[in-house]
Write an enzyme that holds these catalytic residues in place. Structure first.
Site, PDB file in Angstrom:
ATOM      1  N   HIS A  77      42.869  27.276  63.715  1.00 55.11           N
ATOM      2  CA  HIS A  77      43.941  26.249  63.790  1.00 55.11           C
ATOM      3  C   HIS A  77      43.574  25.284  63.103  1.00 55.11           C
ATOM      4  CE1 HIS A  77      40.550  23.081  65.994  1.00 55.11           C
ATOM      5  NE2 HIS A  77      40.186  24.642  65.928  1.00 55.11           N
ATOM      6  N   CYS A 128      40.111  22.497  62.092  1.00 51.28           N
ATOM      7  CA  CYS A 128      38.912  23.494  62.904  1.00 51.28           C
ATOM      8  C   CYS A 128      38.093  22.433  62.461  1.00 51.28           C
ATOM      9  CB  CYS A 128      38.483  24.880  63.241  1.00 51.28           C
ATOM     10  SG  CYS A 128      37.654  25.982  63.258  1.00 51.28           S
ATOM     11  N   ARG A 132      41.522  21.348  72.201  1.00 51.01           N
ATOM     12  CA  ARG A 132      42.775  21.058  71.924  1.00 51.01           C
ATOM     13  C   ARG A 132      43.778  22.424  72.422  1.00 51.01           C
ATOM     14  NH1 ARG A 132      41.369  17.437  66.900  1.00 51.01           N
ATOM     15  NH2 ARG A 132      40.163  19.694  66.677  1.00 51.01           N
ATOM     16  N   ASP A 161      37.404  25.361  70.777  1.00 52.04           N
ATOM     17  CA  ASP A 161      38.239  24.156  70.870  1.00 52.04           C
ATOM     18  C   ASP A 161      38.939  23.582  72.020  1.00 52.04           C
ATOM     19  OD1 ASP A 161      40.764  21.731  69.573  1.00 52.04           O
ATOM     20  OD2 ASP A 161      39.086  21.247  67.786  1.00 52.04           O
ATOM     21  N   CYS A 221      39.428  29.915  68.642  1.00 47.03           N
ATOM     22  CA  CYS A 221      38.748  29.264  69.234  1.00 47.03           C
ATOM     23  C   CYS A 221      38.736  28.010  69.789  1.00 47.03           C
ATOM     24  CB  CYS A 221      39.161  27.939  67.874  1.00 47.03           C
ATOM     25  SG  CYS A 221      37.320  26.530  67.863  1.00 47.03           S
TER      26      CYS A 221
HETATM   27 CO    CO Z   1      38.095  24.969  66.043  1.00 45.84          CO
END
Ligand code: CO
Length: 211
Positions: free
Chosen positions: A95, A98, A43, A41, A39
């Site tokens: 994750h 998400c 993090r 993302d 992803c």
């Molecule tokens: Co995500």
């Protein structure tokens, strides 16, 4: 921006102090053994959570780690990783928590991104009965994160790139993992595809095509 350049200089100095040849060696070649599809993302940074240096992981990231078989960006990464770098593993890593999965579960329009998130709704629809049976909304979302990884893992394996690699006798395994931001730990979901017999008969193709 100045601060970012200063941070970069300090990092490069630290790496050189640890290993004076590090960047010179890296400049000559990359030899990653793993393609990470994760992803976007902020993090879920592949190298950092694996504690691996640059040069070790080939990375493709997008919102909700989707593998869409018409996505020329993903396909190009996959082809290069499999055919040129000859990675032995492709990992799809989702994750928990998400935002893409969460948004796909909600009914509100968000704009262009809805067309991307539709792929997750399709996963939901295929597992609607199982998901409806999970009363807790958080647990239901977690399960959809996992099912999304399962489907994307299969999408990688069904690609012509991966099928042709197997046909050539190249050893290549596709795995599905999930990462928890809350504890920083990866979990192996046990989703593994190791050969064409595992991808579903309709997706199997013989003969070398364009890739
Ligand atoms: Co995500």
């Amino acid at each position: 921006m100045e601060d970012l350049f200063a941070r970069n200089r300090a990092w490069a100095d630290r790496m050189r102090a640890r290993d004076p040849e590090f960047f010179r060696r890296l400049a000559r070649q990359q030899a990653p053994r793993l393609l990470w599809i994760g992803c976007a993302d902020s993090r879920v940074a592949a190298n950092q959570l694996l504690d691996l240096d640059p040069g070790t992981v080939f990375v493709h990231r997008n919102i909700a780690n989707l593998v869409v078989h018409t996505d020329i960006n993903m396909l190009s990464v996959l082809q290069f990783a499999v055919e040129v770098l000859a990675v032995a593993q492709v990992v799809v890593c989702g994750h928990y928590g998400c935002g893409g999965v969460r948004a796909a579960m909600a009914g509100r329009q968000l704009g262009l991104i809805d067309n991307w998130l539709r792929h997750i709704k399709d996963v939901y629809d295929q597992h609607a009965e199982e998901l409806a049976g999970i009363a807790d909304p958080g647990a239901r979302e977690d399960r959809l994160v996992e099912l999304n990884v399962l489907h994307q893992t299969l999408h990688v394996a069904r690609s012509t790139v991966v099928q042709n690699a197997w046909a050539r006798g190249q050893k290549l395994e596709v795995r599905g993992w999930v990462y928890a931001i809350e504890d920083g730990l990866l979990r192996d979901l046990g989703y593994r595809v190791r050969g064409p017999e595992e991808i579903g008969a309709i997706y199997r193709m013989v003969g070398e095509g364009v890739t």
